[in-house]
Write an enzyme that holds these catalytic residues in place. Structure first.
Site, mmCIF file in Angstrom:
data_model
loop_
_atom_site.group_PDB
_atom_site.id
_atom_site.type_symbol
_atom_site.label_atom_id
_atom_site.label_comp_id
_atom_site.label_asym_id
_atom_site.label_seq_id
_atom_site.Cartn_x
_atom_site.Cartn_y
_atom_site.Cartn_z
ATOM 1 N N SER A 144 0.491 -0.769 -0.335
ATOM 2 C CA SER A 144 -0.619 -0.052 -0.272
ATOM 3 C C SER A 144 0.480 0.770 0.220
ATOM 4 C CB SER A 144 -0.491 -0.118 1.421
ATOM 5 O OG SER A 144 -1.862 -1.447 1.218
ATOM 6 N N ARG A 145 1.921 0.844 -0.805
ATOM 7 C CA ARG A 145 2.998 2.841 -0.318
ATOM 8 C C ARG A 145 3.716 2.573 0.701
ATOM 9 N NH1 ARG A 145 2.358 0.493 -4.904
ATOM 10 N NH2 ARG A 145 2.354 1.195 -6.736
ATOM 11 N N LEU A 146 3.336 2.649 2.164
ATOM 12 C CA LEU A 146 3.804 2.671 3.470
ATOM 13 C C LEU A 146 5.010 2.248 2.873
ATOM 14 C CD1 LEU A 146 0.796 1.977 4.613
ATOM 15 C CD2 LEU A 146 1.162 3.912 4.311
#
Ligand SMILES: Cc1cc2nc3c(=O)[nH]c(=O)nc-3n(C[C@H](O)[C@H](O)[C@H](O)COP(=O)(O)O)c2cc1C
Length: 219
Positions: free
Chosen positions: A197-199
């Site tokens: 999730s692009r984290l």
């Protein structure tokens, strides 16, 4: 593919990252030691050219330029690469010694960013590295006026043939004074690990008075 298909492809593909964390409590306190751990994993993952890195320099107007070079050594926490001192990168480093390196290992979802000042390595270090290269590479270093315009391919091949003739009876070929190593002295090294999730995880080591401090950055 047509350019239109290329553009559609780029826009449609979305890839999530796996969940391998990078944790400030488990990383090494020295970034070069951390690099060694990641490098070993890159080798074990059979990444082609794990020592390849993108070197960015800037000219006197501040305009950047980038190219791949090979990391060939690490001396006193400095990252060493070899090149032609009269090349575009060489000229830019003479004017502005600050540069950055970027390593991307897609298979491991990892990026390493290194920033610092660049100086030439000691001549004896360049001599030793040059001496250990194959004869053809030594001739190549002499023959190539790297980054200057060539009339055609034949001009280069003729230069190589002339040098081969010149050095045909000797194994010793001196190092050209326009060719040698640089060492980038890092003041900042960031380790980036892709996460879902692009984290993503980003840990940056910042050097202050010979001590490295670790900070976590927003992804
Ligand atoms: C995988 C790879 C490794 C390279 N390694 C080096 C290197 O170690 N030294 C070098 O001078 N050029 C190397 N090159 C060529 C550079 O990318 C570049 O074309 C050349 O150094 C001229 O750059 P400049 O005109 O910006 O100075 C490599 C290129 C690739 C694709």
């Amino acid at each position: 593919m047509s350019l239109e298909e290329v553009k559609n492809y780029m826009n449609q593909i979305r890839r999530d990252f796996s969940d391998k964390p990078l944790n400030e409590n488990t990383v090494k306190s020295n970034p070069l030691d951390q690099y060694a751990i990641w490098f070993e994993e890159a080798v074990n993952s059979q990444i082609l050219d794990p020592y390849a890195m993108c070197l960015s320099t800037a000219n006197k107007k501040g305009a950047p330029s980038s190219r791949i070079v090979y990391m060939r050594d690490i001396i006193d926490e400095s990252v060493v690469f070899y090149t032609n001192y009269n090349s575009q990168k060489g000229k830019e480093l003479a004017i502005n010694p600050f540069a950055s390196l970027n390593i991307y290992w897609a298979e491991l979802e990892r990026q390493i960013r290194i920033e610092g000042k660049v100086i030439k390595v000691a001549p004896e270090v360049s001599d030793a590295y040059f001496a250990a290269r194959p004869k053809e590479s030594k001739i190549g270093a002499w023959a190539s006026h790297q980054s200057n315009v060539l009339e055609n391919r034949i001009e280069l091949e003729n230069a190589v043939a002339d040098l081969m003739e010149k050095y045909k009876d000797t194994e010793f070929i001196p190092r050209p004074d326009f060719w040698g190593g640089y060492q980038l002295q890092p003041t900042k090294i960031e380790f980036w690990q892709g996460r879902p999730s692009r984290l993503h995880d980003r840990l940056v080591y910042v050097k202050n008075k010979d001590r490295w401090r670790i900070e976590r950055l927003n992804p």
